[in-house]
Scaffold this motif. Structure first.
Motif, PDB file in Angstrom:
ATOM      1  N   ALA A 197     -74.220   1.446   7.573  1.00 33.04           N
ATOM      2  CA  ALA A 197     -74.514   0.028   7.380  1.00 33.04           C
ATOM      3  C   ALA A 197     -75.511  -0.167   6.240  1.00 33.04           C
ATOM      4  CB  ALA A 197     -75.054  -0.579   8.673  1.00 33.04           C
ATOM      5  N   PHE A 198     -76.515   0.716   6.158  1.00 31.93           N
ATOM      6  CA  PHE A 198     -77.467   0.638   5.049  1.00 31.93           C
ATOM      7  C   PHE A 198     -76.740   0.856   3.721  1.00 31.93           C
ATOM      8  CE2 PHE A 198     -80.276   2.631   1.968  1.00 31.93           C
ATOM      9  CZ  PHE A 198     -81.359   1.772   1.965  1.00 31.93           C
ATOM     10  N   HIS A 202     -76.752  -1.753   0.641  1.00 24.50           N
ATOM     11  CA  HIS A 202     -77.689  -1.509  -0.460  1.00 24.50           C
ATOM     12  C   HIS A 202     -77.173  -0.580  -1.557  1.00 24.50           C
ATOM     13  CE1 HIS A 202     -80.864  -3.771   1.490  1.00 24.50           C
ATOM     14  NE2 HIS A 202     -80.556  -3.168   2.621  1.00 24.50           N
ATOM     15  N   GLU A 203     -76.127   0.183  -1.315  1.00 20.29           N
ATOM     16  CA  GLU A 203     -75.581   1.001  -2.396  1.00 20.29           C
ATOM     17  C   GLU A 203     -75.025   0.139  -3.529  1.00 20.29           C
ATOM     18  OE1 GLU A 203     -73.397   5.301  -2.623  1.00 20.29           O
ATOM     19  OE2 GLU A 203     -72.521   3.803  -1.261  1.00 20.29           O
ATOM     20  N   PRO A 204     -74.333  -0.983  -3.238  1.00 20.58           N
ATOM     21  CA  PRO A 204     -73.901  -1.853  -4.344  1.00 20.58           C
ATOM     22  C   PRO A 204     -75.079  -2.443  -5.124  1.00 20.58           C
ATOM     23  CG  PRO A 204     -72.659  -2.346  -2.352  1.00 20.58           C
ATOM     24  CD  PRO A 204     -73.778  -1.430  -1.940  1.00 20.58           C
ATOM     25  N   VAL A 205     -76.186  -2.696  -4.436  1.00 23.87           N
ATOM     26  CA  VAL A 205     -77.378  -3.210  -5.120  1.00 23.87           C
ATOM     27  C   VAL A 205     -77.903  -2.172  -6.113  1.00 23.87           C
ATOM     28  CG1 VAL A 205     -79.755  -4.040  -4.811  1.00 23.87           C
ATOM     29  CG2 VAL A 205     -77.974  -4.681  -3.158  1.00 23.87           C
ATOM     30  N   LEU A 206     -77.960  -0.906  -5.690  1.00 21.16           N
ATOM     31  CA  LEU A 206     -78.414   0.154  -6.601  1.00 21.16           C
ATOM     32  C   LEU A 206     -77.470   0.276  -7.789  1.00 21.16           C
ATOM     33  CD1 LEU A 206     -80.258   2.504  -7.380  1.00 21.16           C
ATOM     34  CD2 LEU A 206     -78.862   3.971  -5.886  1.00 21.16           C
ATOM     35  N   ARG A 207     -76.166   0.241  -7.549  1.00 17.57           N
ATOM     36  CA  ARG A 207     -75.209   0.354  -8.659  1.00 17.57           C
ATOM     37  C   ARG A 207     -75.394  -0.794  -9.649  1.00 17.57           C
ATOM     38  NH1 ARG A 207     -71.274   2.075  -4.661  1.00 17.57           N
ATOM     39  NH2 ARG A 207     -70.485  -0.060  -4.567  1.00 17.57           N
ATOM     40  N   ALA A 208     -75.656  -2.002  -9.124  1.00 15.93           N
ATOM     41  CA  ALA A 208     -75.865  -3.145 -10.010  1.00 15.93           C
ATOM     42  C   ALA A 208     -77.108  -2.945 -10.872  1.00 15.93           C
ATOM     43  CB  ALA A 208     -75.980  -4.434  -9.188  1.00 15.93           C
ATOM     44  N   HIS A 233     -86.672   1.458   9.045  1.00 13.15           N
ATOM     45  CA  HIS A 233     -86.326   1.687  10.445  1.00 13.15           C
ATOM     46  C   HIS A 233     -85.471   2.941  10.622  1.00 13.15           C
ATOM     47  CE1 HIS A 233     -87.742  -2.404  11.561  1.00 13.15           C
ATOM     48  NE2 HIS A 233     -87.370  -2.660  10.328  1.00 13.15           N
ATOM     49  N   LEU A 234     -84.732   3.317   9.600  1.00 13.63           N
ATOM     50  CA  LEU A 234     -83.792   4.429   9.740  1.00 13.63           C
ATOM     51  C   LEU A 234     -84.464   5.780   9.967  1.00 13.63           C
ATOM     52  CD1 LEU A 234     -80.906   3.576   7.266  1.00 13.63           C
ATOM     53  CD2 LEU A 234     -80.681   4.170   9.671  1.00 13.63           C
ATOM     54  N   PRO A 235     -85.557   6.113   9.267  1.00 12.64           N
ATOM     55  CA  PRO A 235     -86.180   7.410   9.547  1.00 12.64           C
ATOM     56  C   PRO A 235     -86.820   7.508  10.930  1.00 12.64           C
ATOM     57  CG  PRO A 235     -86.787   6.612   7.359  1.00 12.64           C
ATOM     58  CD  PRO A 235     -86.143   5.478   8.080  1.00 12.64           C
ATOM     59  N   TYR A 236     -86.904   6.391  11.640  1.00 17.36           N
ATOM     60  CA  TYR A 236     -87.357   6.435  13.028  1.00 17.36           C
ATOM     61  C   TYR A 236     -86.178   6.632  13.972  1.00 17.36           C
ATOM     62  CZ  TYR A 236     -92.042   5.059  11.675  1.00 17.36           C
ATOM     63  OH  TYR A 236     -93.299   5.043  11.129  1.00 17.36           O
ATOM     64  N   GLU A 257     -80.850   8.949  -0.593  1.00 13.98           N
ATOM     65  CA  GLU A 257     -80.802   8.945  -2.053  1.00 13.98           C
ATOM     66  C   GLU A 257     -80.676   7.532  -2.604  1.00 13.98           C
ATOM     67  OE1 GLU A 257     -81.396  11.367  -4.218  1.00 13.98           O
ATOM     68  OE2 GLU A 257     -81.958  12.482  -2.421  1.00 13.98           O
ATOM     69  N   VAL A 258     -79.926   6.674  -1.911  1.00 10.36           N
ATOM     70  CA  VAL A 258     -79.829   5.276  -2.347  1.00 10.36           C
ATOM     71  C   VAL A 258     -81.192   4.606  -2.259  1.00 10.36           C
ATOM     72  CG1 VAL A 258     -78.893   3.001  -1.723  1.00 10.36           C
ATOM     73  CG2 VAL A 258     -77.374   4.990  -1.875  1.00 10.36           C
ATOM     74  N   PHE A 259     -81.892   4.802  -1.121  1.00 12.14           N
ATOM     75  CA  PHE A 259     -83.217   4.197  -1.026  1.00 12.14           C
ATOM     76  C   PHE A 259     -84.149   4.759  -2.094  1.00 12.14           C
ATOM     77  CE2 PHE A 259     -87.622   4.346   0.367  1.00 12.14           C
ATOM     78  CZ  PHE A 259     -87.886   2.978   0.354  1.00 12.14           C
ATOM     79  N   ARG A 260     -84.096   6.070  -2.311  1.00  9.39           N
ATOM     80  CA  ARG A 260     -84.960   6.681  -3.317  1.00  9.39           C
ATOM     81  C   ARG A 260     -84.703   6.064  -4.701  1.00  9.39           C
ATOM     82  NH1 ARG A 260     -86.501  12.282  -2.822  1.00  9.39           N
ATOM     83  NH2 ARG A 260     -84.640  12.471  -1.539  1.00  9.39           N
ATOM     84  N   GLY A 261     -83.414   5.852  -5.021  1.00 11.21           N
ATOM     85  CA  GLY A 261     -83.090   5.242  -6.312  1.00 11.21           C
ATOM     86  C   GLY A 261     -83.633   3.831  -6.437  1.00 11.21           C
ATOM     87  N   LEU A 262     -83.525   3.042  -5.365  1.00  8.17           N
ATOM     88  CA  LEU A 262     -84.066   1.684  -5.393  1.00  8.17           C
ATOM     89  C   LEU A 262     -85.583   1.699  -5.470  1.00  8.17           C
ATOM     90  CD1 LEU A 262     -81.700   0.101  -2.728  1.00  8.17           C
ATOM     91  CD2 LEU A 262     -81.806  -0.521  -5.154  1.00  8.17           C
TER      92      LEU A 262
END
Length: 281
Positions: A197-198, A202-208, A233-236, A257-262
């Motif tokens: 779901a994340f 958010h992957e399309p946001v990073l690509r943009a 919330h995900l790492p919990y 990796e997507v979060f890291r890129g953002l």
């Protein structure tokens, strides 16, 4: 900071804002500035004020006056500890968590017993351990990767629950293969869906952003705050189980990796928006 998260709530966004930017303020953040800075992510003034009141009742925010005399709120010591613990989860490279570095290999066990007269504490313990990422090995016996020990100790002490719990470190010695046991201790299918779901959001946001030559501060602030609010919330929910124990094609690494890129692209640019929106104190 670890409740199940399906949408961006005002209270969650306020905590996310303090974690990302507000705690760097040299004094309390003015309520008017909170209203201004939460507006870009869709939180109106009444929602800011009511959510701040709830966070104050929980002991996370402390009312105070800014240098100019305006009403504001600062983080409590407990809230700062909570955010510092969260940093180690949210920004710790996922691969190193998977390999158990920084906290030792093996497992931490939480064994608790609550007298019947205080059975409400039993529910609190279960919810807090689940919120820290523990799985259930047996009734009253909860298990997590050993690197979660320090944060578990801080959390139980902060909530005055230490008298009900014993913590142990150990190895799983059988008889069931550990990978099979892990699939009983955690609902891996549900965790995978949360990662997916994340990624969907958010992957399309990073690509943009990767296709843009510029990083305007208002846009960066908006997209980063929403991404961080989803990600933190995900790492919990997923405590960073070793890769060898996870199903093939596990989406957690890609989500990280997507979060890291953002984070690398947007976090500091977003800080520019916060600093130009007006003084925080």
């Amino acid at each position: 900071m670890s409740e199940q998260h399906t949408q961006h709530t005002p209270r969650s966004l306020i905590v996310t804002f303090y974690g990302a930017y507000g705690r760097a303020a040299p004094g309390p953040v003015a309520v008017a500035e909170l209203v201004r800075l939460l507006a870009p992510v869709g939180v109106d003034a009444p929602s800011v004020r009511s959510s701040v009141s709830r966070l104050k009742r929980r002991g996370l925010l402390v009312p105070d006056r800014t240098a100019s005399g305006a009403a504001g709120y600062a983080l409590s010591p407990d809230a700062r500890q909570l955010l510092e613990d969260g940093d180690r989860r949210i920004y710790w490279p996922w691969a190193s968590r998977r390999e158990g570095s920084g906290g030792g290999a093996g497992w931490v066990l939480a064994v608790f017993s609550v007298p019947e007269a205080e059975r409400s504490k039993r529910h609190v313990l279960r919810s807090r351990l689940a919120g820290l990422g523990f799985g259930t090995a047996a009734p009253g016996v909860w298990i997590a990767p050993a690197h979660l020990y320090e944060e578990t100790r801080h959390t139980l002490a902060r909530l005055h629950l230490t008298s009900y719990v014993d913590l142990f470190r150990g190895e799983h010695l059988g008889f069931t293969p550990t990978a099979e046991a892990v699939s009983r201790w955690w609902d891996l299918a549900s965790l995978a869906k949360q990662h997916e779901a994340f990624l969907d959001r958010h992957e399309p946001v990073l690509r943009a952003w990767q296709s843009r030559p510029d990083t305007p501060a208002p846009d960066a602030y908006h997209d980063y705050l929403l991404a961080l609010d989803s990600w933190r919330h995900l790492p919990y929910a997923d405590p960073g189980l070793p890769s060898a124990l996870l199903p093939e094609g596990w989406p957690g690494g890609r989500a990280a990796e997507v979060f890291r890129g953002l984070d690398e692209r947007l976090r500091e640019a977003g800080r520019g928006f916060v600093s130009t929106a007006g003084p925080l104190h």
